[in-house]
Write an enzyme that holds these catalytic residues in place. Structure first.
Site, PDB file in Angstrom:
ATOM      1  N   HIS A  97      40.140  70.966  42.817  1.00  0.00           N
ATOM      2  CA  HIS A  97      41.576  70.859  42.589  1.00  0.00           C
ATOM      3  C   HIS A  97      41.847  70.057  41.307  1.00  0.00           C
ATOM      4  O   HIS A  97      41.008  69.255  40.884  1.00  0.00           O
ATOM      5  CB  HIS A  97      42.253  70.207  43.796  1.00  0.00           C
ATOM      6  CG  HIS A  97      42.239  71.092  45.018  1.00  0.00           C
ATOM      7  ND1 HIS A  97      42.860  70.765  46.198  1.00  0.00           N
ATOM      8  CD2 HIS A  97      41.667  72.314  45.207  1.00  0.00           C
ATOM      9  CE1 HIS A  97      42.684  71.751  47.072  1.00  0.00           C
ATOM     10  NE2 HIS A  97      41.951  72.690  46.497  1.00  0.00           N
ATOM     11  N   GLU A 149      43.777  67.559  40.746  1.00  0.00           N
ATOM     12  CA  GLU A 149      43.774  66.106  40.963  1.00  0.00           C
ATOM     13  C   GLU A 149      42.337  65.597  41.029  1.00  0.00           C
ATOM     14  O   GLU A 149      42.011  64.535  40.492  1.00  0.00           O
ATOM     15  CB  GLU A 149      44.495  65.765  42.280  1.00  0.00           C
ATOM     16  CG  GLU A 149      45.930  66.273  42.369  1.00  0.00           C
ATOM     17  CD  GLU A 149      46.042  67.702  42.924  1.00  0.00           C
ATOM     18  OE1 GLU A 149      45.111  68.511  42.701  1.00  0.00           O
ATOM     19  OE2 GLU A 149      47.059  68.002  43.565  1.00  0.00           O
ATOM     20  N   CYS A 172      47.238  68.214  48.079  1.00  0.00           N
ATOM     21  CA  CYS A 172      46.835  68.510  49.456  1.00  0.00           C
ATOM     22  C   CYS A 172      46.321  67.230  50.119  1.00  0.00           C
ATOM     23  O   CYS A 172      46.183  66.188  49.485  1.00  0.00           O
ATOM     24  CB  CYS A 172      45.755  69.598  49.458  1.00  0.00           C
ATOM     25  SG  CYS A 172      44.157  69.048  48.835  1.00  0.00           S
ATOM     26  N   CYS A 220      43.173  65.653  48.526  1.00  0.00           N
ATOM     27  CA  CYS A 220      43.491  65.032  47.238  1.00  0.00           C
ATOM     28  C   CYS A 220      44.257  63.725  47.435  1.00  0.00           C
ATOM     29  O   CYS A 220      44.001  62.745  46.744  1.00  0.00           O
ATOM     30  CB  CYS A 220      44.275  65.994  46.349  1.00  0.00           C
ATOM     31  SG  CYS A 220      43.213  67.269  45.629  1.00  0.00           S
TER      32      CYS A 220
HETATM   33 ZN   LIG Z   1      44.042  69.178  46.540  1.00  0.00          ZN
END
Ligand SMILES: [Zn+2]
Ligand SMILES: [Zn+2]
Length: 155
Positions: free
Chosen positions: A83, A85, A111, A114
């Site tokens: 991801h 992040e 999410c 993260c």
């Molecule tokens: Zn994430």
């Protein structure tokens, strides 16, 4: 007639707008056709690192070999990519940059995983622009004292 000094001045974006615009620019480097996400980690009005969602380096990208879809928590998600992040945090580790007490600007709400990683990296606040509403991620952030702010773009 000479324009007055005031009207000749360009309109400057606020810091929030500036960093969020950069996050959207960073997202354009995403290699997953399902969703392009960007993140920018900032401290003291200075950019520390950036990240977008994509495969680990050296591995094939979704836009070359297709997404790797699995059902996670009842929802289809691409498992090939890191991801945005996560990549921003990894970039900090790679360069040995501390992200303690920083902020992160995200094009999408992070999410759950993260949020947990952002929390443990010592980041204090998340600004997110759009979608991916995850009530559990928000709940956990609140519980951990991590500020989560929905960014509203100016008109
Ligand atoms: Zn994430
Ligand atoms: Zn993908």
């Amino acid at each position: 007639m000479e324009p007055s000094r005031e009207s000749a001045r360009r309109e400057r974006p606020s810091w929030d707008e500036y960093f969020m615009r950069i996050a959207h620019e960073v997202a354009t480097r995403s290699t997953c056709p399902r969703l392009a996400v960007g993140a920018v980690i900032v401290r003291d009005k200075r950019i520390l690192t950036t990240g977008y969602n994509g495969s680990p380096s050296g591995m094939p990208h979704c836009d070359e070999v297709g997404c790797l879809i699995r059902i996670v928590d009842g929802r289809e998600s691409c498992q090939r990519t890191l991801h945005a992040e996560q990549n921003a945090l990894i970039q900090a580790a790679y360069h040995g940059v501390s992200v303690g007490n920083a902020s992160i600007y995200c094009t999408h709400q992070p999410c759950l995983l993260c949020v947990k990683m952002i929390m443990n990296a010592g980041i204090e606040e998340i600004y997110y622009a759009g979608g991916y509403p995850d009530p559990l991620a928000r709940e956990l952030a609140t519980e951990g004292g991590l500020r989560m702010v929905k960014y509203e773009a100016p008109e």
